[in-house]
Design a protein around this motif. Sequence first.
Motif, short mmCIF file in Angstrom:
data_model
loop_
_atom_site.label_atom_id
_atom_site.label_comp_id
_atom_site.label_asym_id
_atom_site.label_seq_id
_atom_site.Cartn_x
_atom_site.Cartn_y
_atom_site.Cartn_z
N PRO A 1 3.83 -20.67 -4.30
CA PRO A 1 2.70 -19.73 -4.39
C PRO A 1 3.07 -18.50 -5.23
CG PRO A 1 3.04 -20.46 -2.12
CD PRO A 1 4.22 -20.94 -2.92
N ASP A 2 2.07 -17.83 -5.72
CA ASP A 2 2.26 -16.68 -6.60
C ASP A 2 2.56 -15.43 -5.77
OD1 ASP A 2 2.32 -14.87 -8.64
OD2 ASP A 2 0.19 -14.99 -9.13
N VAL A 3 3.84 -15.20 -5.49
CA VAL A 3 4.24 -14.04 -4.68
C VAL A 3 3.98 -12.74 -5.43
CG1 VAL A 3 6.16 -12.92 -3.49
CG2 VAL A 3 5.94 -15.41 -3.43
N ALA A 4 4.25 -12.74 -6.74
CA ALA A 4 4.00 -11.53 -7.53
C ALA A 4 2.51 -11.20 -7.54
CB ALA A 4 4.50 -11.72 -8.96
N GLY A 5 1.65 -12.21 -7.61
CA GLY A 5 0.22 -11.97 -7.54
C GLY A 5 -0.19 -11.39 -6.21
N ALA A 6 0.44 -11.86 -5.13
CA ALA A 6 0.15 -11.29 -3.81
C ALA A 6 0.55 -9.82 -3.74
CB ALA A 6 0.87 -12.09 -2.72
N ALA A 7 1.70 -9.48 -4.36
CA ALA A 7 2.14 -8.09 -4.39
C ALA A 7 1.15 -7.22 -5.18
CB ALA A 7 3.53 -7.99 -4.99
N SER B 1 -3.17 -3.22 -5.28
CA SER B 1 -4.52 -2.85 -5.67
C SER B 1 -5.32 -2.34 -4.47
CB SER B 1 -5.23 -4.05 -6.29
OG SER B 1 -6.55 -3.74 -6.66
N VAL B 2 -5.30 -3.11 -3.37
CA VAL B 2 -6.05 -2.70 -2.19
C VAL B 2 -5.47 -1.42 -1.58
CG1 VAL B 2 -6.78 -3.39 0.13
CG2 VAL B 2 -6.73 -5.08 -1.71
N GLY B 3 -4.14 -1.34 -1.54
CA GLY B 3 -3.50 -0.15 -0.98
C GLY B 3 -3.80 1.11 -1.77
N LEU B 4 -3.80 1.00 -3.09
CA LEU B 4 -4.08 2.17 -3.92
C LEU B 4 -5.53 2.63 -3.77
CD1 LEU B 4 -2.11 1.15 -7.14
CD2 LEU B 4 -1.59 3.07 -5.63
N ILE B 5 -6.45 1.68 -3.66
CA ILE B 5 -7.85 2.05 -3.43
C ILE B 5 -8.00 2.76 -2.09
CG2 ILE B 5 -10.10 1.07 -2.84
CD1 ILE B 5 -9.85 1.29 -5.75
N ALA B 6 -7.36 2.21 -1.06
CA ALA B 6 -7.43 2.83 0.27
C ALA B 6 -6.84 4.24 0.25
CB ALA B 6 -6.71 1.96 1.30
N VAL C 1 -7.32 5.20 -8.79
CA VAL C 1 -8.34 4.18 -9.00
C VAL C 1 -8.00 3.33 -10.23
CG1 VAL C 1 -10.76 3.78 -9.59
CG2 VAL C 1 -10.16 5.46 -7.84
N ALA C 2 -7.56 3.99 -11.31
CA ALA C 2 -7.20 3.26 -12.52
C ALA C 2 -6.02 2.32 -12.26
CB ALA C 2 -6.85 4.24 -13.64
N ALA C 3 -5.03 2.81 -11.52
CA ALA C 3 -3.88 1.97 -11.19
C ALA C 3 -4.29 0.78 -10.34
CB ALA C 3 -2.81 2.80 -10.48
N ALA C 4 -5.21 1.02 -9.38
CA ALA C 4 -5.69 -0.08 -8.53
C ALA C 4 -6.42 -1.12 -9.36
CB ALA C 4 -6.61 0.48 -7.45
N GLY D 1 -5.40 -5.02 -9.96
CA GLY D 1 -6.36 -6.08 -9.71
C GLY D 1 -6.58 -6.96 -10.92
N ALA D 2 -6.68 -6.34 -12.10
CA ALA D 2 -6.87 -7.12 -13.34
C ALA D 2 -5.66 -8.00 -13.61
CB ALA D 2 -7.11 -6.17 -14.51
N ALA D 3 -4.46 -7.46 -13.38
CA ALA D 3 -3.25 -8.25 -13.59
C ALA D 3 -3.20 -9.44 -12.62
CB ALA D 3 -2.01 -7.36 -13.40
N MET D 4 -3.65 -9.22 -11.39
CA MET D 4 -3.67 -10.31 -10.41
C MET D 4 -4.64 -11.40 -10.85
SD MET D 4 -5.63 -11.58 -7.66
CE MET D 4 -6.64 -10.19 -7.15
N VAL D 5 -5.82 -11.01 -11.37
CA VAL D 5 -6.80 -11.99 -11.84
C VAL D 5 -6.25 -12.77 -13.03
CG1 VAL D 5 -9.06 -12.28 -12.89
CG2 VAL D 5 -8.79 -10.73 -10.95
N LEU D 6 -5.57 -12.09 -13.96
CA LEU D 6 -4.98 -12.76 -15.11
C LEU D 6 -3.93 -13.78 -14.67
CD1 LEU D 6 -4.65 -9.83 -17.69
CD2 LEU D 6 -6.23 -11.78 -17.78
N ARG D 7 -3.11 -13.40 -13.70
CA ARG D 7 -2.11 -14.35 -13.17
C ARG D 7 -2.81 -15.53 -12.51
NH1 ARG D 7 3.23 -13.16 -12.84
NH2 ARG D 7 3.44 -14.66 -11.14
N SER D 8 -3.92 -15.26 -11.83
CA SER D 8 -4.64 -16.32 -11.14
C SER D 8 -5.23 -17.33 -12.12
CB SER D 8 -5.76 -15.73 -10.26
OG SER D 8 -5.22 -14.95 -9.22
#
Length: 521
Positions: A233-239, A244-249, A269-272, A276-283
């Motif tokens: 599984p994509d552990v880096a994507g999970a990180a 992303s969620v933590g930064l938004i919170a 917000v920009a970092a989050a 998120g965009a990097a996670m989608v690209l990995r996905s």
Amino acid sequence: MSSPSPAAAVPPGTVPASAGRPGIAPAGNGAAGGSTAGPSSRQVAAIVGVLSLAVFMSSLDLFIVNLAFPYIGREYHGTSLSSLSWILNGYTIVFAAVLVPAGRWADRIGRRRLFVAGLIAFSLGSLFCGLAPGVGALIAARVVQAAGAGMMVPASLSLLLASVPPAARSQAIGTWSALGALGAALGPVIGGSLVQISWRWVFWINLPVGLAAVLLAARVVPESKDEHVQGRPDVAGAALLAASVGLIALALVKAPGWGWGSASFLGLVAAALACGAAMVLRSRSHHSPVIELGLLRSRTFSGAFAASILYYAAFGAFVLSSVEFLTGVWGYSAVRAGLAIGPGPLMVLPFARLVAPRLAARLGGPGRVAVIGCAVNAAAQLLWYSQMTAHPAYLTHLLPAQLLGGAGVGLTIPSLLSAGSASLTPDRFGTGSGILNMGRQIGTVLGVAGLIAILIHIAPADPVVTFRHGLVLIIAFFAAAGVVSAVLLTGRPVLAPAGAGGPPGPAQPDRPAQPGMVTGR
């Protein structure tokens, strides 16, 4: 047993793992006893009971700390509500990040094996929480606990989907999801009682329950896995997802102090968004992504995922708001506040087990029931908005809204899960259930963070005004979940072309074509 709804039942061509679908290891032990005839009704009840116990525990611990906040803050003097909120948010963020990779590991190495491993990690995390010498150590222990919960929840749902025959699956999902909702809603009730002994017992109570669940799982739950799954599984994507969620919170919690237009807020917000965009690209390119984008091509699955995020944002904010109002404005003790919240959760199980399946059968699918449930929840909060006063008036003002809200929860949560699960073939049980549960956790983080951003500037002279602002946020989330459900989950399900679940081919060995995938028109 009530008849499953058409959309809640798995479509033709989708069979439980134990039925021998190619690529799915049959359940050859445990409750199934190696029989090709499938489990008996008594064995199904035992399997559902054990798996539901695990999701009850994980949901309970998501909210049980709400009533412990004042006691933890008193022991660790000077800790603010925004800092204490990370005891809840840290758990939820890690929970969300672990769910999908854990679902993939469950499909690969064995769902029961990962389920038991998650139970053990969750129990150890609970032990460490109770022994924590400070808030930092407590948050770290909650991370361990959340990792265990993130392993056992997708494994439990995929085991349920694989073990329970299609005819009984709708009601089994109703029980599983209702007990999860019941655990979340009963968190303040049980927590309010335990903190009278010590807030540490809020966590230690999990130890005997976890041990019993481990022993029962080994005895009654059959093993299953997907023999075609390859690759890690994509552990880096999970990180990246967790970041992303933590930064938004964090941005939402800090925004009232920093300013909504400040460089710090906008930078987070920009970092989050970047994470998120990097996670989608990995996905898009990873063989075992955090979010399998092919599954989101199913209208019902993506609709259930989006509606779950919005619904649980409202639900998480609602539970925390109720606790803070009762203890902070009406001056209830922890025990009294927990008992005051209790009648709502008592409505969840009968509505989830009895009313929701019958309505789904009559109305043509669980999506329509989800719309009704969201409307009922929004109406309950509107009622409470109109009745809220600074002077305690429980029986006439709060109790009717609590009962109505509990009914809405019982209608909505199993319906969203049934609608999303209808599009999953057996080789995607672990992955799909992980994504659906991830949506629930992401929503909870966002809802709690949004509410904290409102309550952090409560006016002591008139706190009711601030809590009404919080209710507006909660109502908006419930209404938005209802709109998404109405648009995406109320169409008649149709069979999608083979391969709708993801790009097939030798370069994607763990993502074969999926005949029978369901989408909505």
